[in-house]
Design a protein around this motif. Structure first.
Motif, short mmCIF file in Angstrom:
data_model
loop_
_atom_site.label_atom_id
_atom_site.label_comp_id
_atom_site.label_asym_id
_atom_site.label_seq_id
_atom_site.Cartn_x
_atom_site.Cartn_y
_atom_site.Cartn_z
N ARG A 74 0.88 -1.16 0.00
CA ARG A 74 0.00 0.00 0.00
C ARG A 74 0.92 1.22 0.00
N LEU A 75 0.82 2.02 -1.05
CA LEU A 75 1.80 3.09 -1.26
C LEU A 75 1.11 4.43 -1.48
N ILE A 76 1.57 5.45 -0.75
CA ILE A 76 1.17 6.83 -0.95
C ILE A 76 2.39 7.58 -1.49
N ARG A 77 2.28 8.18 -2.66
CA ARG A 77 3.35 9.01 -3.20
C ARG A 77 3.01 10.48 -2.95
N LEU A 78 3.75 11.11 -2.06
CA LEU A 78 3.51 12.50 -1.72
C LEU A 78 4.39 13.38 -2.60
N HIS A 79 3.80 14.06 -3.57
CA HIS A 79 4.56 14.89 -4.50
C HIS A 79 4.88 16.26 -3.92
N ARG A 80 3.95 16.79 -3.15
CA ARG A 80 4.19 18.07 -2.49
C ARG A 80 3.21 18.20 -1.34
N GLY A 81 3.53 19.11 -0.41
CA GLY A 81 2.58 19.42 0.64
C GLY A 81 2.74 18.55 1.88
N GLU A 82 1.60 18.25 2.51
CA GLU A 82 1.60 17.63 3.84
C GLU A 82 0.37 16.74 3.99
N VAL A 83 0.56 15.59 4.62
CA VAL A 83 -0.55 14.66 4.80
C VAL A 83 -0.48 14.05 6.20
N LEU A 84 -1.64 13.93 6.83
CA LEU A 84 -1.79 13.23 8.11
C LEU A 84 -2.35 11.85 7.80
N VAL A 85 -1.64 10.82 8.25
CA VAL A 85 -2.01 9.44 7.94
C VAL A 85 -2.41 8.72 9.22
N ASP A 86 -3.58 8.12 9.20
CA ASP A 86 -4.04 7.25 10.29
C ASP A 86 -4.28 5.88 9.66
N THR A 87 -3.30 4.99 9.79
CA THR A 87 -3.33 3.74 9.03
C THR A 87 -4.41 2.80 9.55
N GLY A 88 -5.00 2.08 8.60
CA GLY A 88 -5.98 1.07 8.93
C GLY A 88 -5.38 -0.33 8.85
N ALA A 89 -6.10 -1.30 9.41
CA ALA A 89 -5.67 -2.70 9.32
C ALA A 89 -5.96 -3.21 7.92
N ASP A 90 -4.96 -3.80 7.30
CA ASP A 90 -5.10 -4.25 5.92
C ASP A 90 -6.05 -5.44 5.85
N PRO A 91 -7.23 -5.28 5.21
CA PRO A 91 -8.17 -6.42 5.09
C PRO A 91 -7.68 -7.40 4.02
#
Length: 284
Positions: free
Chosen positions: A109-126
């Motif tokens: 599971r991949l998030i590519r952050l190109h610019r800016g800011e992100v708050l991540v609250d990860t979930g359990a992978d179903p």
């Protein structure tokens, strides 16, 4: 009509070039190529050949340009925030002027952050019992962050990435270094593609932007102006003569004009509007 030898060949060559690269619209290109004089035709062919030479360089520039930012899966404008719920239960909060891609497949599971800011609250992978666990990654130009069941913030700042961990832990892997660092809840650090800084205490208000707040505790006014500028279009500058003044409080990010209007009530400053998009903080 007698046609000069080589003229048709030149026109055909130009048309072949145009067919390959789409340089001239068909409705315009054929009349032009068919009606110009011999000298004009030769100049047109030379121009197309030059374009053929230029195309590879342009393609390289295209690949290195921030095109991925312009075509990101999800993005916010200046001053905008956005919430996302992913199919694994992960919750994302995108801050102002942020662009990212989401890529979930069988391996990760991949998030590519190109610019800016992100708050991540990860979930359990179903997943089914026979399926492999998919690690959760956030990737920036400087490297990767692997979530270890956590809530954390990732921010792109020029040539570094900053990570703040509020729950759980993350592992940081710079793009061009063997060093890696695990950050626990209550810690933050910055890293470049080549190195990782030592962890330090997290800013307890570092994720308050997700609630629409900029919280300052004895923050230098110059730094405060830089942060506030992220949430409004145009230019917001602070005169160096007052940049070290200290400011404290909780400020609503949805109305930055109101925040600016309140500054002279607490600090010896003037707020000067040259235009709606060019504002200066000057000594009173």
């Amino acid at each position: 009509m007698c046609q000069r030898p080589g003229a048709a060949t030149g026109r055909q060559r130009a048309q072949q070039v145009n067919d390959k690269f789409g340089l001239i619209p068909p409705e315009l290109g054929m009349p032009v190529l068919g009606q110009v004089s011999d000298s004009s035709r030769r100049r047109a062919i030379k121009a197309l050949v030059l374009l053929m030479t230029f195309m590879p360089a342009s393609y390289i520039a295209y690949r290195s340009a921030p095109w991925r930012e312009w075509t990101a899966d999800y993005a916010t404008r200046t001053g905008e925030r956005r919430s996302l719920s992913l199919n694994d239960g992960t919750e994302l909060q995108l801050n102002t002027d942020t662009a990212l891609d989401v890529q979930f497949d069988a391996a990760q599971r991949l998030i590519r952050l190109h610019r800016g800011e992100v708050l991540v609250d990860t979930g359990a992978d179903p997943r089914r019992a026979d399926e492999a666990f998919r690690p959760f990654w956030v990737q920036t130009r400087q490297g990767r962050i692997r979530a270890l069941g956590t809530r954390f913030v990732v921010r792109r700042d020029h040539e570094v990435t900053r990570v703040q961990v509020y729950d759980g832990a993350v592992e940081v892997l710079p793009a061009h270094a063997a060093a890696r660092q695990v950050i626990q809840a209550g810690q933050q650090l910055s890293f470049s593609a080549e190195a990782v800084q030592l962890p330090r205490p997290v800013d307890p208000h570092g994720a308050d932007w997700a609630r629409g707040l900029l919280v300052a505790q004895q923050m230098p006014l110059g730094e405060f102006a830089q942060e506030l500028a992220r949430y409004r279009p145009g230019l917001l500058r602070c005169d160096p003569a007052i940049a070290d003044l200290r400011i404290s409080g909780a400020f609503q990010l949805d109305n930055t004009d109101q925040v600016l209007a309140a500054l002279p009530d607490t600090l010896p400053v003037n707020v000067v509007y040259r235009t709606r998009y060019w504002v200066s903080l000057t000594p009173a």
